[in-house]
Design an enzyme around this catalytic site. Structure first.
Site: not given
Ligand code: ADE
Ligand code: ZN
Length: 324
Positions: A8, A10, A188, A191, A269-270
């Site tokens: 996971h 991005h 996703h 969340e 994630d990011d």
């Molecule tokens: N795009 C990038 N990060 C995300 C996240 N945490 N939730 C949904 N879309 C995303």
């Molecule tokens: Zn994500």
């Protein structure tokens, strides 16, 4: 011992402030900040949407094939240091084509870095095309076709971006199409949305993995199903703290769900936005959640088992984590 799969991630969420500024200069783009410190001061998010607004704004620096290669390569180099041996990487193609950057520029640029990843960093890779849920499903189908037309190999398709108020059902057609084409499917869910969003992704999109799924914890029947069917959840604890999905890391349900028998994995994630890469996430879990060695091993093994890597590769990686 470290041999993890990151499932996971991005790609655009690995865009570090320094690279944002370097690419802005290379591409002669005027950013709406006074400098890196000003940019960094905006990483104090209230919710998912406030993050997404900054995330999409910063992508404007990505214009050329080389930009996408450099971004991908920077992540792979850092992922290798974190002990990652398999990375299944999300790309938000529509966020780039909407700005006039062609699908070929994006995907050939990313692919160029992925091609050399095994030799350079010891990381096998796959590319997952993530559709943006806040846009119409017809746009997702167009993006899917554009991506296929580039000839760049895809591992799967996914669904991300704003969750609450954007049902998954309209995306069933493009997910069915991708599955018919032999691709894997993830989405996703759970969340910011509740447990019903997780059930919808499973029932309507028929995905193989759920990205996040934190709110599944609110529905015991759903947890029972996730455990019984061993549906992987690609969880991202630091992301959830930074986006206020949970009040603090100390109360994150990831280890509770692991102990309940859910196939939980840990991911970043990011990482450029949420305080770090996979090794940083694990270190924070050790400090704030008391992550034990046994749980760490189980999370690592789950990540490999839940990956879409070929069976022989999974077996080789699992051998690095013999059961204690
Ligand atoms: N795009 C990038 N990060 C995300 C996240 N945490 N939730 C949904 N879309 C995303
Ligand atoms: Zn994500």
């Amino acid at each position: 011992m470290t041999a993890w799969a990151e499932l996971h991630l991005h790609l655009e969420g690995t865009l570090e402030p320094e690279l944002i500024y370097a690419l802005a200069e290379r591409n002669q783009i005027q950013l709406p900040y006074t400098g890196i410190d000003d940019l960094r001061s905006r990483y104090d998010f209230q919710d998912l949407q406030s993050f997404l607004d900054l995330y999409y704004t910063n992508m404007q620096v990505l214009l050329t094939e080389q930009d996408f290669t450099d971004l991908t390569d920077a992540y792979l180099a850092r992922a290798g240091q974190a002990g990652i041996r398999r990375a299944e990487i999300f790309v938000d193609l529509q966020a780039h084509t909407a700005r006039g950057v062609s699908a070929g520029t994006v995907l050939h640029g990313v692919h160029r870095a992925l091609e050399t990843s095994q030799d350079r960093y010891g990381i096998s890779t796959g590319l997952i095309l993530t559709f943006l849920r806040h846009l119409p499903a017809g746009d997702a189908m167009l993006a899917y076709q554009q991506a296929r037309d580039t000839g760049v190999p895809l591992l799967g398709v996914g669904l991300c971006s704003s969750e609450v108020g954007f049902p998954a059902a309209p995306f069933a057609e493009v997910f069915d199409r991708a599955r018919d084409d032999g691709l894997h499917t993830v989405a996703h869910a759970g969340e910011e949305g509740g447990a019903s969003y997780v059930a919808e992704a499973l029932d309507v999109l028929k995905v193989e993995r759920i990205d996040h799924g934190v709110h599944a914890i609110d529905d015991p029947a759903l947890i029972e199903r996730l455990v019984a069917e061993q549906i992987p959840l690609t969880m991202c604890p630091l992301s959830n703290v930074r986006l206020k999905v949970v009040p603090s890391l100390a109360v994150h349900p990831i280890l509770t769900m692991l102990n309940q028998g859910a196939k939980v994995t840990v991911n970043s994630d990011d990482p450029a936005y949420f305080g770090g890469y996979l090794d940083d996430v694990l270190a924070a879990m050790h400090t704030d959640l008391g992550l034990s060695e046994a749980a760490r091993r189980q999370l690592a093994r789950n990540s490999i088992e839940a990956s879409f890597a070929p069976d022989a590769e999974k077996a080789a990686l699992l051998q690095l984590w013999p059961a204690v």
